[in-house]
Design a protein around this motif. Structure first.
Motif, PDB file in Angstrom:
ATOM      1  N   THR A 262       5.395  -2.047  -4.709  1.00  0.00           N
ATOM      2  CA  THR A 262       4.742  -3.226  -4.569  1.00  0.00           C
ATOM      3  C   THR A 262       5.141  -5.096  -3.822  1.00  0.00           C
ATOM      4  O   THR A 262       5.976  -5.573  -4.183  1.00  0.00           O
ATOM      5  CB  THR A 262       3.241  -3.326  -4.289  1.00  0.00           C
ATOM      6  N   SER A 286       3.659   7.505  -5.150  1.00  0.00           N
ATOM      7  CA  SER A 286       2.467   6.660  -4.047  1.00  0.00           C
ATOM      8  C   SER A 286       1.823   5.800  -4.379  1.00  0.00           C
ATOM      9  O   SER A 286       1.271   5.709  -5.642  1.00  0.00           O
ATOM     10  CB  SER A 286       1.937   8.011  -3.987  1.00  0.00           C
ATOM     11  N   ASP A 291      -2.555  -1.160  -0.336  1.00  0.00           N
ATOM     12  CA  ASP A 291      -1.179  -0.173  -0.264  1.00  0.00           C
ATOM     13  C   ASP A 291      -1.385   0.815   0.881  1.00  0.00           C
ATOM     14  O   ASP A 291      -0.898   0.483   1.994  1.00  0.00           O
ATOM     15  CB  ASP A 291      -0.494  -0.938  -1.141  1.00  0.00           C
ATOM     16  N   ASN A 292      -2.258   1.463   0.513  1.00  0.00           N
ATOM     17  CA  ASN A 292      -1.795   3.297   0.798  1.00  0.00           C
ATOM     18  C   ASN A 292      -0.262   2.938   1.716  1.00  0.00           C
ATOM     19  O   ASN A 292      -0.132   3.442   2.741  1.00  0.00           O
ATOM     20  CB  ASN A 292      -2.568   3.064   2.498  1.00  0.00           C
ATOM     21  N   VAL A 293       0.805   3.719   0.130  1.00  0.00           N
ATOM     22  CA  VAL A 293       2.268   3.939   0.997  1.00  0.00           C
ATOM     23  C   VAL A 293       2.517   4.938   0.260  1.00  0.00           C
ATOM     24  O   VAL A 293       1.783   5.110  -0.703  1.00  0.00           O
ATOM     25  CB  VAL A 293       2.840   2.194   1.026  1.00  0.00           C
ATOM     26  N   THR A 310       9.814   1.594   1.906  1.00  0.00           N
ATOM     27  CA  THR A 310       8.589   2.319   2.248  1.00  0.00           C
ATOM     28  C   THR A 310       7.541   1.671   3.475  1.00  0.00           C
ATOM     29  O   THR A 310       7.569   2.188   4.190  1.00  0.00           O
ATOM     30  CB  THR A 310       7.828   0.698   1.517  1.00  0.00           C
ATOM     31  N   SER A 312       3.717   3.680   5.390  1.00  0.00           N
ATOM     32  CA  SER A 312       2.497   3.916   5.176  1.00  0.00           C
ATOM     33  C   SER A 312       1.990   5.574   4.899  1.00  0.00           C
ATOM     34  O   SER A 312       3.003   6.507   5.700  1.00  0.00           O
ATOM     35  CB  SER A 312       2.200   3.439   6.648  1.00  0.00           C
ATOM     36  N   THR A 313       1.247   5.574   5.160  1.00  0.00           N
ATOM     37  CA  THR A 313      -0.001   6.440   4.638  1.00  0.00           C
ATOM     38  C   THR A 313      -1.205   7.274   5.334  1.00  0.00           C
ATOM     39  O   THR A 313      -1.817   5.884   5.653  1.00  0.00           O
ATOM     40  CB  THR A 313       0.287   7.303   3.058  1.00  0.00           C
ATOM     41  N   ASN A 333      -4.299  12.787   1.163  1.00  0.00           N
ATOM     42  CA  ASN A 333      -4.889  11.103   2.195  1.00  0.00           C
ATOM     43  C   ASN A 333      -6.665  11.132   1.917  1.00  0.00           C
ATOM     44  O   ASN A 333      -7.102  11.814   2.723  1.00  0.00           O
ATOM     45  CB  ASN A 333      -4.816  10.605   3.426  1.00  0.00           C
ATOM     46  N   LYS A 353       7.792   9.745   9.826  1.00  0.00           N
ATOM     47  CA  LYS A 353       6.114  10.595   9.919  1.00  0.00           C
ATOM     48  C   LYS A 353       6.703  11.619  10.514  1.00  0.00           C
ATOM     49  O   LYS A 353       6.943  11.179  12.088  1.00  0.00           O
ATOM     50  CB  LYS A 353       5.488   9.636   9.715  1.00  0.00           C
TER      51      LYS A 353
END
Length: 369
Positions: A262, A286, A291-293, A310, A312-313, A333, A353
């Motif tokens: 991060t 992950s 952050d959720n990445v 990096t 995003s998720t 998720n 994605k």
């Protein structure tokens, strides 16, 4: 004859294509009622569509799920605390009917079991109990019935993070790919323990010959993965949002490199899963929390590793998995109640994605099935 041979080749081509078009997975989840549980899904590689074949109901928080090599027995932890800990449960699978039948369930004698591994000869199960900071060894017969525990080992110690490291927290239990060694990560006391095992021993592990690798205090080792040779190990350090690259040789670990996942260093992070591509050139990790990445790292020519992307998720990407031929990555998720699908460039390792998402209640782990 020539026409018949050409027809045979065409049929063979279509059969081979159809066999690789879909891949099946077991999805471990957190549950809130008896209608939820382990999801048995099919993933269509061409359309990115997910369909549910079956749900194994009446199992509480099956957050980590595996199977034997023959895919006739499924084993899951049931993650919760109680006087006798959580549970580990086995199920028989009928490939013809796609039905699951519970075999049996036993107490783990440790709170919140979060990891389970099957010995190479498939005669023992090892369960890591997070909150109690211990691990349990169980025998398993050829039909998948789990016997009473043969060993319960309690870890000791703590570390510098007062919120997360007041005591031991066994987080993963991994068999070495080529040696008779078991590796235990302990987030609570900042160790990776190396324990020899003997599959002819009634208790499997040889704790008297164990070795412990101590990380820098406060890192919180969580999950690990080896390369095919077993000479290199990759570790997520949960509390500092890092990945460590370590060399393993003669019961010793040497940390070669640590990479921050991060932008901002932290002392209370949430790095989670780590996976290695089939060719060994790309590493994926992950990060949950703020952050959720998903972070992509590439091996450089001189052997070091470098972050190259990096993405995003959804919320809390607890776990993810690479599909056959490393063409896709599925991301679980947890707090978005969804699975996201990413296309993967097999040459560059980069992710894109897709538009497809699949709704599922609190997915937290994938097992290729």
């Amino acid at each position: 004859m020539k026409n018949h041979f050409l027809l045979f080749l065409v049929l063979l081509f279509f059969l081979s294509c159809s066999s690789t078009k879909k891949q099946s997975f077991l999805v471990g989840t957190y549950t809130e009622n008896n209608s939820q549980g382990i999801n048995y899904i099919d993933f269509d590689v061409k359309t990115n569509k997910i369909s549910v074949n079956a749900v194994i109901y009446d199992v509480k928080n099956p957050s980590f799920v595996i199977s034997n090599k023959a895919k006739t027995v499924v084993i899951a932890v049931e993650e919760f605390p109680s006087k006798s800990g959580g549970k580990v449960t086995s199920f028989a699978f009928d490939a013809t009917t796609k039905n699951f039948q519970k075999i049996n369930s036993v107490d783990t004698f440790g709170d919140d079991p979060c990891y389970v591994s099957l010995s190479p000869n498939e005669k023992f199960i090892v369960v890591g109990n997070y909150s109690s900071g211990n691990y349990t060894v169980f025998p398993m017969d050829e039909n998948g019935k789990i016997g009473e525990k043969v060993l319960l080992i309690q870890h000791e110690g703590k570390s510098v993070n007062r919120d997360r490291q007041r005591g031991p927290h066994v987080h993963s239990v991994v068999f070495h790919p080529t040696e008779n060694k078991l590796f235990f990560t302990d987030l609570g006391n900042d160790t990776v323990e190396i324990v020899p095992f003997n599959q002819n021993n009634t208790s499997l592990v040889e704790t008297e010959n164990a070795f412990a690798y101590h990380t820098i205090p406060g890192k919180g080792p969580r999950h690990i993965v080896f390369d095919k040779t077993g000479n290199y190990m990759f570790i997520t350090f949960e509390l500092t949002n890092e990945v460590g690259i370590a060399k393993y040789e003669n019961n010793k670990l040497e940390l070669l490199q640590t990479i921050l996942l991060t932008d901002i260093p932290t002392l209370n992070g949430s790095a989670a899963e780590v996976r290695l591509s089939e060719d060994g050139n790309f590493l994926y990790a992950s990060v949950r929390g703020m952050d959720n990445v998903l972070v992509v790292l590439q091996k450089q020519k001189e052997g070091s590793w470098k972050e190259i992307q990096t993405v995003s998720t959804g919320l809390v990407p607890r776990n993810f998995i690479l599909t056959n031929n490393d063409q896709k990555i599925l991301v679980a998720n947890q707090d978005s109640n969804s699975i996201w699908i990413f296309d993967r460039d097999t040459k560059t390792g980069l992710l894109t994605k897709t538009q497809e998402e699949f709704s599922i209640h609190k997915p937290v782990y994938f097992w290729s099935f």
